[in-house]
Design an enzyme around this catalytic site. Sequence first.
Site: not given
Length: 397
Positions: A262, A283, A388
């Site tokens: 951010e 792995h 938002k």
Amino acid sequence: MKKMPEVVRMEEALSFDYQSNGNFHLNFKTNYGFIRSLCIKGMVDDVNNYADNLKRYKNFVQVGIGGSALGATASIEFLQGIYHNLENEKKYFVLDNIDPERMKFILSLDFKDTVFHIVSKSGQTTETISQFLIIYEKVKESLGKDADRHFIFTTGKSGFLRDFGKEHKIDMFNIPDEVGGRYSIFTPVALVPLAFLGFDIDSFIEGAKVAVRAYRNGWSTPNDFAEFAVGECKNGRNMLVFFAYKDRLLSLADWFRQLWAESLGKDGKGQTPIKALGVTDQHSQLQLYQDGPKDKAFVFLDSVNLIDFEVKEGYLKGRKLGEIMETEKISTIKALTEHSVNCTQFFINKIDEFHLGAFCISLMIATAKSGEILNVNPFNQPGVELGKKYTKEALGL
Ligand code: PA5
């Protein structure tokens, strides 16, 4: 591109400062808001005194998202490990994701034993406020006029939460204007849950101050890290893998991921942070990391082993799990380096509040510095704000 020391040991930074014998001054030349937040008068005492009143509660629920949750969770998991809720009488839960199944569990807690810490700097983030309102109604239904005592708000100076808190006389802490969500780990956002669980928040802040002082006196790691990462990025390594080599360090990778993404991802610039767990991801991801596209740089994070177990029988007789893990990390770094992948390492030599504070602030300074080098503002988040805004519009709010 900057060359980092092979391993950055946090104790070196801290001893550097002890030698320099300096005091912590506010007129530090890169006077970031999050550094000033270390010196807010009375903040730590207020939180500690307040936490004394919370002793009667067994459950602490942090309701917040992004910077309003990640720092608290990372700190708690670093200090107590990932099984803290199974091992301790006091429990810490987070409501960041608004998955209704998570809500179902939280609503099944005994409210009489539970305190809800609602955290939102803006005081109007949809995820946080929707969850708060659902919880508030249920707690009210169950506890009646006592309900308000089960809530604490930590918020900015205005917004829905501030107004609601005033109206209902809910206890409130402040998030300073100049401290953005992802830089708020040294404010009540994380200090309240840490104090609730009995951690030494004075020492947490002190560790951060000592690292800042070391930096001011010439400890170059935050700058070196910024130059290393940005240099790698400019060389086409546009992903940064944060490889945590202990379970208790993995949430710090989540916290760092937000900080890095951010803060720097704007104006077409930035470096995608990826979290990985050693040895598990050897792995799963390592084949790609080593032999795939050369688009990644690496930060390894490790800390001391607090416990170890020895194999008593068979071909691994005499080997310890911690030793195997350490050997695998070294071998992974060797293999990556041989494939022209650049790695840097941090090692936290003590699992305590002081070292955590020093480590976190070092990465915060490095992030802010990287923003300066990249010429982006590391303290805003226009992309998050736009998301938002569209959510609110789509919900007709
Ligand atoms: O770092 C940030 O600013 C964001 O990630 C915020 O922490 C997040 O969006 C939550 O915002 P608020 O604290 O206003 O609810």
